[in-house]
Design a protein around this motif. Sequence first.
Motif, PDB file in Angstrom:
ATOM      1  N   VAL A 134       0.841  -1.191   0.000  1.00  0.00           N
ATOM      2  CA  VAL A 134       0.000   0.000   0.000  1.00  0.00           C
ATOM      3  C   VAL A 134       0.875   1.239   0.000  1.00  0.00           C
ATOM      4  O   VAL A 134       1.883   1.289   0.699  1.00  0.00           O
ATOM      5  CB  VAL A 134      -0.929   0.010   1.237  1.00  0.00           C
ATOM      6  N   ALA A 135       0.501   2.210  -0.795  1.00  0.00           N
ATOM      7  CA  ALA A 135       1.242   3.467  -0.805  1.00  0.00           C
ATOM      8  C   ALA A 135       1.097   4.162   0.540  1.00  0.00           C
ATOM      9  O   ALA A 135       0.070   4.049   1.206  1.00  0.00           O
ATOM     10  CB  ALA A 135       0.724   4.370  -1.926  1.00  0.00           C
ATOM     11  N   ARG A 140       0.203   9.514  -1.049  1.00  0.00           N
ATOM     12  CA  ARG A 140      -1.123   9.777  -1.600  1.00  0.00           C
ATOM     13  C   ARG A 140      -1.507  11.246  -1.437  1.00  0.00           C
ATOM     14  O   ARG A 140      -2.051  11.853  -2.359  1.00  0.00           O
ATOM     15  CB  ARG A 140      -2.150   8.869  -0.925  1.00  0.00           C
ATOM     16  N   CYS A 162     -10.486   7.084  -6.396  1.00  0.00           N
ATOM     17  CA  CYS A 162      -9.196   7.697  -6.040  1.00  0.00           C
ATOM     18  C   CYS A 162      -9.325   8.542  -4.782  1.00  0.00           C
ATOM     19  O   CYS A 162      -8.428   8.555  -3.930  1.00  0.00           O
ATOM     20  CB  CYS A 162      -8.686   8.546  -7.208  1.00  0.00           C
ATOM     21  N   TYR A 167      -6.391  10.090  -2.279  1.00  0.00           N
ATOM     22  CA  TYR A 167      -5.781  11.026  -3.227  1.00  0.00           C
ATOM     23  C   TYR A 167      -6.621  12.292  -3.367  1.00  0.00           C
ATOM     24  O   TYR A 167      -7.833  12.265  -3.150  1.00  0.00           O
ATOM     25  CB  TYR A 167      -5.636  10.363  -4.601  1.00  0.00           C
ATOM     26  N   ASP A 245      -4.016   0.084  -7.087  1.00  0.00           N
ATOM     27  CA  ASP A 245      -2.660  -0.473  -7.048  1.00  0.00           C
ATOM     28  C   ASP A 245      -1.765   0.237  -8.054  1.00  0.00           C
ATOM     29  O   ASP A 245      -0.622   0.592  -7.747  1.00  0.00           O
ATOM     30  CB  ASP A 245      -2.688  -1.969  -7.364  1.00  0.00           C
ATOM     31  N   ASP A 248      -1.137   3.803  -6.908  1.00  0.00           N
ATOM     32  CA  ASP A 248      -0.190   3.766  -5.784  1.00  0.00           C
ATOM     33  C   ASP A 248       1.246   3.626  -6.279  1.00  0.00           C
ATOM     34  O   ASP A 248       2.160   4.293  -5.793  1.00  0.00           O
ATOM     35  CB  ASP A 248      -0.514   2.600  -4.847  1.00  0.00           C
ATOM     36  N   ARG A 252       4.289   6.300  -5.714  1.00  0.00           N
ATOM     37  CA  ARG A 252       5.577   6.004  -5.077  1.00  0.00           C
ATOM     38  C   ARG A 252       6.731   6.417  -5.978  1.00  0.00           C
ATOM     39  O   ARG A 252       7.720   7.006  -5.515  1.00  0.00           O
ATOM     40  CB  ARG A 252       5.668   4.514  -4.749  1.00  0.00           C
TER      41      ARG A 252
END
Length: 288
Positions: A134-135, A140, A162, A167, A245, A248, A252
């Motif tokens: 997970v981010a 985010r 999102c 986000y 996913d 994310d 990153r």
Amino acid sequence: MMDTTSPTAIGFAGDLTDPWVEGIAQALSGLAVVPCEQYGAELPCRAFQAVGGSRGILILHRSRLSAADVSQLEELRRGLGVENWPRIVLCVSPYVRYAEIERCAGLVEIVTPEATAAETLPRQIERMLKTPGVASRTAREASPVEVVSTDYELRQVLCEACTRAGYRASDSAELLADPVDGRRLTVWDVPVLEPRWEERLERRSKQGPVLALLGFADRTAVTHAREAGASACLDLPCAMDDLIDAVDRMAREETLRPRAQTAHATPPPPSRSYRGRLAIAERHAAAE
């Protein structure tokens, strides 16, 4: 053969002489996946036994899936029994007919298109193993996302997904080459039937990572999108978990991206009075 003593045995059965299939297998290199034998177009029957058990996972790529193949899968299931039937991820090409996929619904856990499997399979397997990546919340919050689609309802669904993930999402019906707010992540419902969409994608990718959503994601469309600068590609419709996913991962990568450093201000030249004092000091030193 696989080491079936491990907590979860994971196998990959597919034609590894096909570069695209090999790329899918390479995308899983972070997981303990062992190639299972497959000869030609035949179903790799031994792979089901090697990965056997309710904890086992078999990733099965099929370029073609006939009614006879589905019947053989059903026979294998009866032979192995429910307790020894692995969890199957069926990765299919566009040539596999929907009727056969529908018949497989009770035999497999996930069906995923081959064109975007390299994007989605690692996270799908992690979720099956209950170890999802997970981010971070910071990534985010620091990554604005713009959802672009001419389909209003789709745009709203994607934007809401999102936003729920944390986000700062906004939406637009048009893809602008230069976002007014600078770099951002973009989720773009790509109009692949329109001319020059690759050029628009290339321009936008210079303003931040782009997730290209392709209405019919085959190998050619994904290749063109990647060459034009897409950071990730998904088929439409797609699972919201797969969408987040992909976003994310882009977030990153964006947070790790080197930032352009502001150049230090050039110091002003010495003033005349300073130059004058310097010249006097030099003359005194020469006279001594």
